[in-house]
Design a protein around this motif. Structure first.
Motif, PDB file in Angstrom:
ATOM      1  N   VAL A 252       0.861  -1.178   0.000  1.00 24.55           N
ATOM      2  CA  VAL A 252       0.000   0.000   0.000  1.00 24.55           C
ATOM      3  C   VAL A 252       0.899   1.230   0.000  1.00 24.55           C
ATOM      4  CG1 VAL A 252      -0.164   0.098   2.526  1.00 24.55           C
ATOM      5  CG2 VAL A 252      -1.960   1.143   1.107  1.00 24.55           C
ATOM      6  N   PHE A 253       0.486   2.277  -0.727  1.00 28.01           N
ATOM      7  CA  PHE A 253       1.284   3.501  -0.812  1.00 28.01           C
ATOM      8  C   PHE A 253       1.165   4.305   0.483  1.00 28.01           C
ATOM      9  CE2 PHE A 253       0.771   2.711  -5.385  1.00 28.01           C
ATOM     10  CZ  PHE A 253       2.085   2.865  -5.782  1.00 28.01           C
ATOM     11  N   GLU A 254       2.273   4.912   0.809  1.00 33.01           N
ATOM     12  CA  GLU A 254       2.251   5.783   1.976  1.00 33.01           C
ATOM     13  C   GLU A 254       1.310   6.955   1.735  1.00 33.01           C
ATOM     14  OE1 GLU A 254       5.870   7.890   2.803  1.00 33.01           O
ATOM     15  OE2 GLU A 254       6.554   7.782   0.737  1.00 33.01           O
ATOM     16  N   SER A 307      -6.925   2.384   8.359  1.00 39.06           N
ATOM     17  CA  SER A 307      -7.782   3.109   9.302  1.00 39.06           C
ATOM     18  C   SER A 307      -7.186   4.459   9.667  1.00 39.06           C
ATOM     19  CB  SER A 307      -7.976   2.275  10.572  1.00 39.06           C
ATOM     20  OG  SER A 307      -6.719   1.991  11.185  1.00 39.06           O
ATOM     21  N   SER A 308      -6.039   4.792   9.057  1.00 42.70           N
ATOM     22  CA  SER A 308      -5.395   6.074   9.329  1.00 42.70           C
ATOM     23  C   SER A 308      -4.633   6.494   8.078  1.00 42.70           C
ATOM     24  CB  SER A 308      -4.446   5.965  10.528  1.00 42.70           C
ATOM     25  OG  SER A 308      -3.699   7.162  10.688  1.00 42.70           O
ATOM     26  N   SER A 309      -4.435   7.792   7.914  1.00 42.79           N
ATOM     27  CA  SER A 309      -3.681   8.319   6.772  1.00 42.79           C
ATOM     28  C   SER A 309      -2.252   8.655   7.153  1.00 42.79           C
ATOM     29  CB  SER A 309      -4.377   9.571   6.230  1.00 42.79           C
ATOM     30  OG  SER A 309      -4.449  10.579   7.235  1.00 42.79           O
ATOM     31  N   GLN A 310      -1.773   8.102   8.249  1.00 43.61           N
ATOM     32  CA  GLN A 310      -0.446   8.459   8.755  1.00 43.61           C
ATOM     33  C   GLN A 310       0.619   7.458   8.331  1.00 43.61           C
ATOM     34  OE1 GLN A 310      -0.721   8.989  12.982  1.00 43.61           O
ATOM     35  NE2 GLN A 310      -2.303  10.573  12.849  1.00 43.61           N
ATOM     36  N   LEU A 311       0.401   6.720   7.261  1.00 45.50           N
ATOM     37  CA  LEU A 311       1.436   5.813   6.770  1.00 45.50           C
ATOM     38  C   LEU A 311       2.588   6.632   6.197  1.00 45.50           C
ATOM     39  CD1 LEU A 311      -0.726   3.120   4.949  1.00 45.50           C
ATOM     40  CD2 LEU A 311       0.528   2.828   7.073  1.00 45.50           C
ATOM     41  N   ASP A 312       3.779   6.424   6.728  1.00 42.16           N
ATOM     42  CA  ASP A 312       4.957   7.173   6.293  1.00 42.16           C
ATOM     43  C   ASP A 312       6.095   6.175   6.083  1.00 42.16           C
ATOM     44  OD1 ASP A 312       6.986   8.905   5.744  1.00 42.16           O
ATOM     45  OD2 ASP A 312       6.662  10.198   7.487  1.00 42.16           O
ATOM     46  N   ASP A 347       6.660   3.666  -1.702  1.00 40.45           N
ATOM     47  CA  ASP A 347       7.119   5.056  -1.629  1.00 40.45           C
ATOM     48  C   ASP A 347       6.376   5.940  -2.623  1.00 40.45           C
ATOM     49  OD1 ASP A 347       8.887   7.142  -0.746  1.00 40.45           O
ATOM     50  OD2 ASP A 347       9.909   6.966  -2.675  1.00 40.45           O
ATOM     51  N   VAL A 348       6.112   7.173  -2.222  1.00 45.39           N
ATOM     52  CA  VAL A 348       5.651   8.237  -3.116  1.00 45.39           C
ATOM     53  C   VAL A 348       6.587   9.421  -2.921  1.00 45.39           C
ATOM     54  CG1 VAL A 348       3.245   7.487  -3.070  1.00 45.39           C
ATOM     55  CG2 VAL A 348       4.032   9.188  -1.411  1.00 45.39           C
ATOM     56  N   ASN A 349       6.589  10.322  -3.893  1.00 44.10           N
ATOM     57  CA  ASN A 349       7.510  11.461  -3.841  1.00 44.10           C
ATOM     58  C   ASN A 349       6.930  12.553  -2.944  1.00 44.10           C
ATOM     59  OD1 ASN A 349       9.704  13.090  -4.372  1.00 44.10           O
ATOM     60  ND2 ASN A 349       8.885  13.850  -6.307  1.00 44.10           N
ATOM     61  N   ASP A 350       7.027  12.314  -1.639  1.00 41.26           N
ATOM     62  CA  ASP A 350       6.526  13.291  -0.671  1.00 41.26           C
ATOM     63  C   ASP A 350       7.652  14.023   0.042  1.00 41.26           C
ATOM     64  OD1 ASP A 350       7.383  11.013   0.589  1.00 41.26           O
ATOM     65  OD2 ASP A 350       5.842  11.066   2.155  1.00 41.26           O
ATOM     66  N   ASN A 351       8.902  13.828  -0.460  1.00 36.05           N
ATOM     67  CA  ASN A 351      10.057  14.524   0.131  1.00 36.05           C
ATOM     68  C   ASN A 351      10.846  15.189  -0.991  1.00 36.05           C
ATOM     69  OD1 ASN A 351      10.277  13.623   3.173  1.00 36.05           O
ATOM     70  ND2 ASN A 351       9.722  11.792   2.005  1.00 36.05           N
ATOM     71  N   LEU A 352      11.095  16.473  -0.859  1.00 35.44           N
ATOM     72  CA  LEU A 352      11.848  17.219  -1.859  1.00 35.44           C
ATOM     73  C   LEU A 352      13.351  16.986  -1.680  1.00 35.44           C
ATOM     74  CD1 LEU A 352       9.984  20.640  -1.824  1.00 35.44           C
ATOM     75  CD2 LEU A 352       9.981  18.958  -3.665  1.00 35.44           C
ATOM     76  N   ASP A 380      17.710  13.318  -0.088  1.00 35.70           N
ATOM     77  CA  ASP A 380      16.319  12.985  -0.398  1.00 35.70           C
ATOM     78  C   ASP A 380      15.945  11.748   0.408  1.00 35.70           C
ATOM     79  OD1 ASP A 380      13.824  12.323  -1.526  1.00 35.70           O
ATOM     80  OD2 ASP A 380      14.410  13.240  -3.432  1.00 35.70           O
ATOM     81  N   LYS A 381      14.872  11.839   1.195  1.00 37.21           N
ATOM     82  CA  LYS A 381      14.460  10.741   2.069  1.00 37.21           C
ATOM     83  C   LYS A 381      13.669   9.664   1.342  1.00 37.21           C
ATOM     84  CE  LYS A 381      14.173  13.708   6.175  1.00 37.21           C
ATOM     85  NZ  LYS A 381      13.281  14.214   7.247  1.00 37.21           N
ATOM     86  N   ASP A 382      13.296   9.928   0.113  1.00 40.25           N
ATOM     87  CA  ASP A 382      12.509   8.933  -0.626  1.00 40.25           C
ATOM     88  C   ASP A 382      13.375   7.736  -0.979  1.00 40.25           C
ATOM     89  OD1 ASP A 382      10.015  10.252  -0.642  1.00 40.25           O
ATOM     90  OD2 ASP A 382      10.758  11.627  -2.167  1.00 40.25           O
ATOM     91  N   LEU A 383      12.723   6.702  -1.506  1.00 39.77           N
ATOM     92  CA  LEU A 383      13.393   5.434  -1.777  1.00 39.77           C
ATOM     93  C   LEU A 383      14.492   5.637  -2.800  1.00 39.77           C
ATOM     94  CD1 LEU A 383      13.373   2.409  -1.128  1.00 39.77           C
ATOM     95  CD2 LEU A 383      11.788   2.089  -3.037  1.00 39.77           C
ATOM     96  N   ILE A 384      15.695   5.159  -2.465  1.00 34.96           N
ATOM     97  CA  ILE A 384      16.861   5.372  -3.296  1.00 34.96           C
ATOM     98  C   ILE A 384      16.720   4.632  -4.625  1.00 34.96           C
ATOM     99  CG2 ILE A 384      18.148   3.398  -2.349  1.00 34.96           C
ATOM    100  CD1 ILE A 384      20.666   5.153  -2.481  1.00 34.96           C
ATOM    101  N   ASN A 385      17.344   5.222  -5.666  1.00 33.92           N
ATOM    102  CA  ASN A 385      17.373   4.655  -7.016  1.00 33.92           C
ATOM    103  C   ASN A 385      15.981   4.509  -7.629  1.00 33.92           C
ATOM    104  OD1 ASN A 385      20.203   4.444  -7.112  1.00 33.92           O
ATOM    105  ND2 ASN A 385      20.155   2.451  -6.083  1.00 33.92           N
ATOM    106  N   THR A 386      15.091   5.381  -7.253  1.00 30.70           N
ATOM    107  CA  THR A 386      13.774   5.446  -7.883  1.00 30.70           C
ATOM    108  C   THR A 386      13.573   6.855  -8.438  1.00 30.70           C
ATOM    109  OG1 THR A 386      12.632   6.110  -5.853  1.00 30.70           O
ATOM    110  CG2 THR A 386      12.855   3.744  -6.276  1.00 30.70           C
TER     111      THR A 386
END
Length: 855
Positions: A252-254, A307-312, A347-352, A380-386
């Protein structure tokens, strides 16, 4: 499990008697049918002992209650023990209370518990005296609890035949469980008809048995038909539900919204379908990490949702759930199974991406290109090499001249700043750039700014360099008529350090026409030859090499723009003009001026000659437009070549005379025109083509044929016979005419000489007709072009040619356009004799040929 009660307990017996009495009294008021359950004396905890049909008693019951706490009643009427029980008496009972909370209506069902051993004794004692008015040889519903503990053999029921009152009846059974697999599971007593079960049965293996019962006399007589007995195995909740997989994995996507579906789990239960034993409920027992609670599970479908939108993902990228499935609709005594569920957070691109520093400093020598001067890194905190992690760098400000380029290193994700166009220290000593970075994937976070920025200061280092040719291409303007030896400004290079041209030497490396010389000290050019703009249109380029005292050089181009001078008159390029006299009376001539348009049209055309000259009497010019005029001939000029001088003058008065060669030709198109030696009549030149020559030859051949015919006729007269020509003479020597009629005969008669022209044309050999001219024994025939069999018409007067025979010196001349009388010579009698004979026959042969053609 609660301890079993002593069977001889007085208080227990007294309590049961009171309950029984109360149940009987209640039943008398509003009771349903009494239900009897045959049970062993000892009952284990949570043991299924039977099923009561509650719907038959009270369909709208909403509340079910047992008067005895030792027993529990489920919604489908299943009766279970709550703990182990020892029945003290041979018969016990309890009451099932049914009520509707809305209507306040209540009903009761009395349940009697009877020992199996007591039932057997009672039935044996009544065996001899039992009489029933109702027929007893009929199918009896029978069931056996699954996994029964006995005691075995376990009495099930008794089968009896009414014929036993009159005969001695032996009972027997057959079928699966008796004489078929599984064998010896059931048997019947031969004399009593009591049916027994010998062992416990698994319903999941054998859900029911169909047996066939027989009633026979000792001598083999069968007074009854075979009876089918169906024994159903009552299900016991002895199978726990099982998940289809021991471990599940979902993604599931964050930052997913609440209620997003993660996945679905499924379990199966081998117990009897559509019962509480197979009514499953799913639940999450444990989540790891435990907090916060992020997932929920639907109890009946097994669907897991957020049940929550706080998946990070950057905090926790994986969760583990321990899930459970339980039958009996999730009641505490239902059987259950657990499994593991792994949920991976995508992962989604939620970190600049952000620069590690806000400013950078770099340096580079001037005139350097394709050199790396700086590397910048980002976090960048997002998943590396993506795509959410890979960076794209851009130069936002300061690169207006295009000197720099920044690219991404695919291995390190760094930004590499390079110089792609040389920098000049003398122009700029320092350049400030503003760079930005974004991800390859679009940003989906909550930040307003999507680009992170940093500043780069580039210091340009000075370098000792040679002369600079700037601009590389320099232009000078010179009039084309300047005299040889004229000096003018030339090429200039300078030292970039001092911005001076002192000490720089020049030389030319290319001068295609050799027009100029370059002064080696000043770069001034000297004209060596006459400059002609018309000879080299556009810009005349000279390659220059500039060098300093150390031998360092630069290359430049000196472009000479030749300014036009009105030194050329308009000229007619097409010097030869052909006028096909038969189809055209004029020709168009066009003039051009090699000078600039300011010195060019409109042109003035005129004939060169004095007012009374022959040219002006023969030709005329008419203006068509600014650059063209039409030349036409006057009077009736003969065919031939003429020289016509034409003067063309431009707008500023510069003129030039062009001698045009004009050819008047007998042709249809100018390409058909050709001149050959011709005969002259009255100083007129006649032009003969190839078809005219061929026609002459064919005419001569025809003439010889006619003469041969006359000679043959004269020879026959020597025998003093009448001049009679053979009837087929015309047919042998003349071609049969295919015309529809002889045509209109035109007759010219003067002094007893007659000439006939049939329809103005004569069909003969070669398809042409000409006029004969006799001169000094030489004959020529003039033919008309185009294959038309007509005599030539006079263009000047429009009259037909008249045959004239002049008896002057033996010469015969065909004169056109004269229209005078036709003279005859001393040959008329010979011709008249031939004509008188052949003319009627020619008419006959023509009519005969016409008839043949029609046939």
């Amino acid at each position: 499990m609660a301890p079993a009660r002593a069977p001889g307990s007085p208080s227990g017996a007294l309590c049961r008697q009171l309950l029984l009495t109360l149940a009987i009294l209640t039943f008398a008021c509003d009771a349903c049918k009494t239900v009897t359950l045959h049970v062993p004396a000892k009952l284990d905890a949570e043991k299924f002992i039977g099923r009561v049909n509650l719907k038959e008693c009270f369909k709208s019951a909403t509340l079910i209650h047992s008067s005895d706490p030792d027993f529990q009643i489920l919604e489908d009427g299943s009766v279970y023990t709550t703990h182990a029980i020892l029945l003290s008496s041979e018969k016990s009972s309890f009451t099932i209370l049914l009520s509707n909370t809305e209507t306040q209506e209540e009903k009761e069902i009395l349940v009697l518990l009877e020992h199996q051993t007591k039932v057997l004794k009672k039935r044996h004692s009544q065996e001899k005296v039992l009489r029933r008015a109702k027929r007893r040889w009929a199918p009896i519903p029978c069931s056996v609890p699954e996994n029964s503990l006995g005691p075995f053999p376990l009495f099930l029921q008794q089968i009896q035949s009414d014929t036993a009152q009159n005969y001695t009846i032996y009972y027997s059974i057959s079928g699966p469980g008796v004489d078929k697999e599984p064998r010896n599971l059931f048997y019947v007593e031969r004399d009593t008809g009591n049916l027994f079960c010998t062992a416990s049965i698994d319903r999941e293996t054998y859900p029911l048995f169909e047996l066939v019962a027989f009633a026979t006399t000792p001598d083999g007589y069968t007074p009854e038909y075979p009876l089918t007995l169906v024994i159903r195995i009552e299900d016991e909740n002895d199978n726990a539900p099982i998940f289809t997989e021991t471990s599940y994995s979902f993604e599931v996507f964050e930052n997913s919204k609440v209620g997003t579906t993660v996945g679905q789990v499924c379990a199966t239960d081998q117990d009897e379908p559509d019962t509480l034993h197979t009514r499953l409920k799913y639940s999450i027992i444990e989540q790891f990490p435990a907090l916060p609670t992020l997932f929920s599970m639907h109890p009946t479908t097994g669907v897991i949702t957020t049940s929550s939108s706080q998946l990070d993902r950057e905090l926790i990228d994986k969760y583990q759930l321990k899930i459970k499935v339980q039958d009996m609709d999730g009641q505490y005594f239902g059987l259950q199974t657990t499994a593991i569920c792994i949920i991976n957070i995508e992962d989604v691109n939620d970190n600049l991406p952000t620069f590690t520093r806000s400013s950078y400093v770099a340096s580079v020598e001037e005139n350097r290109i394709d050199v790396e001067i700086l590397r910048v890194a980002v976090q960048d905190k997002d998943l590396i090499n993506t795509a959410n992690w890979r960076a794209n760098y851009t130069i936002l400000k300061g690169n207006e001249d295009g000197n720099f380029k920044i690219v991404t290193d695919s291995q390190t994700n760094e930004g590499v700043l390079c110089v792609v166009k040389p920098l000049n220290y003398e122009e700029k000593q320092q350049v400030t750039l503003e760079i930005g970075v974004v991800n390859e994937a679009p940003y989906t976070g909550t930040s307003r700014s999507t680009t992170n920025m940093a500043t780069v200061t580039v210091n340009v280092q000075n370098q000792d360099e040679g002369p600079e040719c700037d601009p590389r291409v320099q232009i000078v303007r010179i009039k084309e008529n300047v005299p040889v030896g004229t000096k003018t400004i030339g090429y200039k290079a300078y030292d970039p350090e001092t911005r001076s041209s002192s000490g720089i030497r020049y030389k030319k490396s290319s001068d295609p026409e050799g027009w100029v010389d370059v002064d080696k000290n000043s770069g001034v050019i000297t004209i060596l030859k006459r400059l002609d703009r018309e000879a080299r249109s556009g810009v005349y380029n000279i390659s220059i090499i500039a060098s300093d005292k150390d031998g360092r050089t630069c290359n430049g181009v000196l472009g000479i723009v030749l300014e036009d001078v009105n030194d050329n008159g308009p000229v007619i390029r097409q010097r030869k003009v052909v006028i096909c006299k038969t189809v055209m009376s004029s020709a168009e001539i066009v003039a051009v001026d090699p000078d600039e348009p300011i010195h060019g049209p409109p042109f003035d055309f005129s004939l060169e000659g004095v007012s009374d000259s022959e040219v002006l009497r023969m030709w005329r010019l008419t203006k068509v437009n600014d650059t063209a005029a039409r030349l036409s001939y006057l009077n009736d000029l003969r065919f031939g070549k003429y020289t016509v001088p034409v003067r063309v003058t431009d707008r500023l008065g510069q003129s030039l005379v062009t001698q045009l060669e004009v050819i008047l030709c007998d042709c249809v198109t100018p390409n058909d025109c050709s001149l050959r030696p011709v005969s002259r009549t009255g100083n007129r030149e006649v032009i003969l083509g190839k078809w005219a020559i061929l026609a002459i030859l064919l005419g001569i051949a025809l003439l010889f044929c006619i003469l041969f015919t006359l000679v043959c006729g004269a020879t026959t007269g020597a025998d003093k016979k009448p001049k009679v020509f053979p009837d087929d003479l015309a047919q042998q020597n003349l071609i049969v005419s295919n015309t529809e009629a002889p045509g209109d005969d035109k007759v010219y008669s003067t002094n007893d000489f007659t000439t006939h022209a049939v329809g103005g044309s004569a069909h003969g050999i070669g398809g042409t007709l000409g006029s004969r001219v006799k001169n000094g024994g030489q004959e020529t025939i003039e033919m008309v072009k185009g294959g038309h069999q007509t005599m030539e018409s006079c263009q000047e007067t429009g009259h037909h040619h008249t045959l004239e025979r002049c008896k002057e010196g033996g010469q015969h001349t065909l004169d056109s356009c004269r229209g005078g009388p036709v003279a005859t010579d001393n040959c008329k009698y010979t011709y008249s004799e031939w004509y008188t004979y052949t003319q009627p026959r020619l008419g006959e042969e023509s009519i005969r040929g016409h008839t043949l053609v029609k046939n």
